[in-house]
Design a protein around this motif. Structure first.
Motif, short mmCIF file in Angstrom:
data_model
loop_
_atom_site.label_atom_id
_atom_site.label_comp_id
_atom_site.label_asym_id
_atom_site.label_seq_id
_atom_site.Cartn_x
_atom_site.Cartn_y
_atom_site.Cartn_z
N ALA A 260 4.30 -2.66 9.49
CA ALA A 260 3.94 -1.27 9.18
C ALA A 260 4.47 -0.32 10.26
O ALA A 260 5.01 0.75 9.95
CB ALA A 260 2.43 -1.14 9.04
N MET A 261 4.32 -0.71 11.52
CA MET A 261 4.82 0.13 12.60
C MET A 261 6.34 0.20 12.56
O MET A 261 6.94 1.27 12.79
CB MET A 261 4.34 -0.41 13.94
CG MET A 261 2.83 -0.36 14.11
SD MET A 261 2.23 -1.05 15.69
CE MET A 261 2.75 0.24 16.84
N ASP A 262 6.98 -0.93 12.27
CA ASP A 262 8.43 -0.96 12.15
C ASP A 262 8.90 -0.01 11.06
O ASP A 262 9.87 0.74 11.22
CB ASP A 262 8.87 -2.40 11.86
CG ASP A 262 10.38 -2.54 11.76
OD1 ASP A 262 11.03 -2.75 12.80
OD2 ASP A 262 10.92 -2.46 10.64
N ALA B 104 6.04 3.12 0.72
CA ALA B 104 5.18 2.13 0.07
C ALA B 104 5.02 0.90 0.96
O ALA B 104 3.91 0.33 1.07
CB ALA B 104 5.78 1.74 -1.29
N PHE B 105 6.10 0.47 1.59
CA PHE B 105 6.05 -0.66 2.53
C PHE B 105 5.06 -0.36 3.66
O PHE B 105 4.20 -1.18 4.01
CB PHE B 105 7.46 -0.90 3.07
CG PHE B 105 7.63 -2.15 3.89
CD1 PHE B 105 6.58 -3.00 4.18
CD2 PHE B 105 8.89 -2.49 4.37
CE1 PHE B 105 6.76 -4.15 4.94
CE2 PHE B 105 9.09 -3.64 5.12
CZ PHE B 105 8.01 -4.46 5.42
N PHE B 106 5.16 0.84 4.22
CA PHE B 106 4.30 1.23 5.33
C PHE B 106 2.82 1.20 4.93
O PHE B 106 1.97 0.70 5.66
CB PHE B 106 4.69 2.63 5.80
CG PHE B 106 3.74 3.25 6.78
CD1 PHE B 106 3.69 2.81 8.08
CD2 PHE B 106 2.90 4.29 6.39
CE1 PHE B 106 2.81 3.38 8.99
CE2 PHE B 106 2.02 4.85 7.28
CZ PHE B 106 1.97 4.41 8.59
N LEU B 107 2.50 1.71 3.75
CA LEU B 107 1.11 1.80 3.32
C LEU B 107 0.51 0.45 2.94
O LEU B 107 -0.69 0.23 3.09
CB LEU B 107 1.00 2.77 2.14
CG LEU B 107 1.29 4.24 2.44
CD1 LEU B 107 1.31 5.05 1.14
CD2 LEU B 107 0.26 4.82 3.40
N LEU B 108 1.35 -0.47 2.44
CA LEU B 108 0.84 -1.73 1.89
C LEU B 108 0.97 -2.93 2.83
O LEU B 108 0.38 -3.97 2.57
CB LEU B 108 1.57 -2.04 0.57
CG LEU B 108 1.32 -1.06 -0.56
CD1 LEU B 108 2.22 -1.38 -1.75
CD2 LEU B 108 -0.14 -1.08 -0.99
N ALA B 109 1.74 -2.80 3.91
CA ALA B 109 2.01 -3.97 4.76
C ALA B 109 0.73 -4.56 5.35
O ALA B 109 0.50 -5.77 5.28
CB ALA B 109 2.99 -3.59 5.87
N ARG C 193 1.21 -17.95 0.47
CA ARG C 193 2.13 -18.28 -0.61
C ARG C 193 1.82 -17.47 -1.86
O ARG C 193 2.75 -16.99 -2.55
CB ARG C 193 2.05 -19.78 -0.89
CG ARG C 193 2.82 -20.24 -2.11
CD ARG C 193 2.70 -21.76 -2.25
NE ARG C 193 3.01 -22.19 -3.60
CZ ARG C 193 2.14 -22.22 -4.60
NH1 ARG C 193 0.90 -21.81 -4.38
NH2 ARG C 193 2.49 -22.63 -5.79
N ARG C 194 0.56 -17.29 -2.18
CA ARG C 194 0.19 -16.52 -3.37
C ARG C 194 0.66 -15.07 -3.26
O ARG C 194 1.18 -14.49 -4.22
CB ARG C 194 -1.33 -16.56 -3.57
CG ARG C 194 -1.88 -17.93 -3.94
CD ARG C 194 -3.38 -17.84 -4.20
NE ARG C 194 -3.92 -19.14 -4.56
CZ ARG C 194 -4.37 -20.04 -3.69
NH1 ARG C 194 -4.34 -19.76 -2.39
NH2 ARG C 194 -4.87 -21.19 -4.10
N VAL C 195 0.45 -14.47 -2.10
CA VAL C 195 0.88 -13.09 -1.91
C VAL C 195 2.41 -13.00 -1.93
O VAL C 195 2.98 -12.06 -2.50
CB VAL C 195 0.31 -12.53 -0.59
CG1 VAL C 195 0.87 -11.14 -0.29
CG2 VAL C 195 -1.21 -12.48 -0.67
N PHE C 196 3.08 -13.98 -1.32
CA PHE C 196 4.54 -14.00 -1.30
C PHE C 196 5.11 -14.06 -2.71
O PHE C 196 6.02 -13.29 -3.08
CB PHE C 196 5.01 -15.20 -0.48
CG PHE C 196 6.50 -15.34 -0.36
CD1 PHE C 196 7.23 -14.46 0.42
CD2 PHE C 196 7.18 -16.36 -1.01
CE1 PHE C 196 8.61 -14.58 0.54
CE2 PHE C 196 8.55 -16.50 -0.90
CZ PHE C 196 9.27 -15.60 -0.12
N LEU C 197 4.59 -14.94 -3.54
CA LEU C 197 5.05 -15.03 -4.93
C LEU C 197 4.64 -13.79 -5.71
O LEU C 197 5.40 -13.32 -6.58
CB LEU C 197 4.50 -16.29 -5.59
CG LEU C 197 5.02 -17.62 -5.05
CD1 LEU C 197 4.36 -18.78 -5.77
CD2 LEU C 197 6.53 -17.72 -5.19
N ALA D 17 6.35 -5.45 1.40
CA ALA D 17 5.09 -5.60 2.12
C ALA D 17 4.46 -6.96 1.88
O ALA D 17 3.79 -7.51 2.77
CB ALA D 17 4.13 -4.49 1.69
N ALA D 18 4.68 -7.53 0.69
CA ALA D 18 4.07 -8.81 0.34
C ALA D 18 4.92 -10.01 0.76
O ALA D 18 4.46 -11.15 0.63
CB ALA D 18 3.83 -8.88 -1.17
#
Length: 426
Positions: free
Chosen positions: A168-170, A293-298, A311-315, A350-351
């Motif tokens: 998120a900081m990145d 969106a990446f920043f808010l959800l990371a 793994r569940r979040v990654f998929l 983010a996921a």
């Protein structure tokens, strides 16, 4: 998550049922992040401001400013993304071998910072290519050692959260950089030179923050011992041999297979512009939508990964990407379409970005942490590079919609295969 000491040395492992009391926190309350994570997040934020300032103006500078042909720009873009992927293996292995992850990361950040002012002197294709190759070499050197430092500073049950905060900081830097470059171009007489100069100063600040505030992790007093009591030798062969482990092999294979079926960001933005009829003047804002969106959800998705399984979040992130592709195929001039696609696209990153590193870290022993993470990163990066080439060729031969339809089918099939590639540690 425990708080690292001034040297960044990991705290002793604590059983989950005792972790809250042992760390001095009340049950149900999250402990503070390790200083190493916050310091590295600050370094990445500053460095990404610098990098995205250059990335925002580089295509226009090369094509419109220097008269580079689209083919020449395509070659440079491939070089820009391909070199860093290969160097990651060296960065991760050297950090493990000498126990100096901070030093390797610092060298990578410093090399990239040095390249920013060199762009002022490069005016030919070979010279620009050499500068960009050095810049990506720096990124490749620092990525795996930096992620190793994050994983070593975080308690195992909080790694998703730690990587979420860092990403998120990145990404906050990715939001600020293009806006700053836009303001400099509008206000400076020699706009490109001013952007490169300010970018170099910002990058140097990032290196200074790393040197002063990121705790180093000293080399252990003795090598880790294997099951037979013989010290484990940190060698390149041993690092590659980590793939014999079931969990890391399946995690890396999932990342590689799914990476082969993704469409690169540039193509996604072009497809979105075609699907919505977006004016050219707004095109440069599309990457900011994904980054927002990446920043808010990371961080929320990193925490979710710690709770329900990485793994569940990654998929799930790849299913979000598949839905974004479906919306692009459906098309139509709906006012909500750009927002939906960019939200799903940012949610995908983010996921998957930090969550993948948190999952891989669980399958890699501490003495091989940098090299093990680099194996997964390199496989995924090369797969995405191949996917970009393949999608570009399919677009040229069949057109954008048939190429995207094929990508949808392949991605859905890859997710189905990866559902069965379940690591035991998940």
């Amino acid at each position: 998550m425990y708080v690292a000491d001034s040297r960044g040395t990991p705290a002793p492992a604590v059983p989950p049922e005792q972790s809250a009391a042992a760390r001095g926190t009340r049950p149900g309350r999250r402990a503070a992040l390790a200083p190493t994570v916050l310091a590295l997040g600050t370094v990445s934020l500053i460095t990404d401001i610098s990098s995205e300032m250059v990335a925002a103006v580089l295509p226009l500078y090369l094509v419109a400013g220097l008269g580079l042909s689209p083919l020449g720009f395509g070659l440079l873009d491939g070089l820009y993304n391909g070199v860093g992927a290969l160097v990651r293996l060296a960065g991760g292995h050297l950090g493990d071998r000498f126990g100096r992850h901070k030093a390797l990361a610092g060298a990578g950040y410093a090399l990239s910072a040095l390249c920013k002012p060199l762009l002022l002197l490069a005016h030919t294709l070979p010279a620009i290519g050499a500068v960009l190759a050095l810049d990506r070499t720096g990124k490749g050197l620092r990525t795996a050692p930096r992620d190793a430092l994050i994983s070593l500073a975080a308690a195992p049950e909080d790694r998703g959260r730690a990587f979420g905060v860092h990403r998120a900081m990145d990404t906050a830097g990715a939001l600020v950089g293009p806006v700053l470059a836009f303001l400099i171009l509008r206000g400076a007489a020699d706009g490109y030179d001013a952007v490169f100069t300010v970018s170099a100063c910002v990058a140097a600040l990032g290196v200074l923050v790393l040197v002063l505030f990121v705790p180093g992790r000293p080399a252990p007093a003795r090598a880790a011992a294997g099951a037979d009591g013989v010290p484990v030798r940190v060698s390149l062969r041993a690092s590659v041999g980590l793939l014999r482990g079931r969990d890391l092999r399946r995690t890396g294979l999932s990342a590689l297979l799914l990476g082969l079926c993704t469409v690169s960001d540039g193509f996604v933005f072009l497809l979105l512009q075609r699907a919505t009829g977006l004016a050219d003047r707004w095109f440069a804002l599309l990457p900011l939508g994904t980054a927002a969106a990446f920043f808010l959800l990371a961080l929320p998705l990193g925490r979710l990964a710690d709770r329900i399984g990485r793994r569940r979040v990654f998929l799930g992130g790849h299913l979000a990407l598949l839905l974004a592709y479906g919306l692009l195929l459906a098309g139509g001039h709906h006012p909500w379409l750009p927002y939906a696609v960019l939200l799903l696209h940012g949610g995908f990153y983010a996921a998957t970005d930090g969550v993948l590193m948190a999952a891989a870290a669980a399958a890699v022993p501490e003495e091989h942490r940098g090299g093990g993470l680099a194996l997964v990163q390199t496989g995924q990066a090369l797969a995405r590079f191949a996917a970009a080439l393949g999608f570009g060729a399919a677009w040229t031969v069949w057109g954008p919609r048939p190429a995207l339809a094929v990508a949808c089918v392949l991605l859905a099939a890859a997710v189905g295969v990866c559902v069965r590639l379940r690591p035991a540690a998940d």
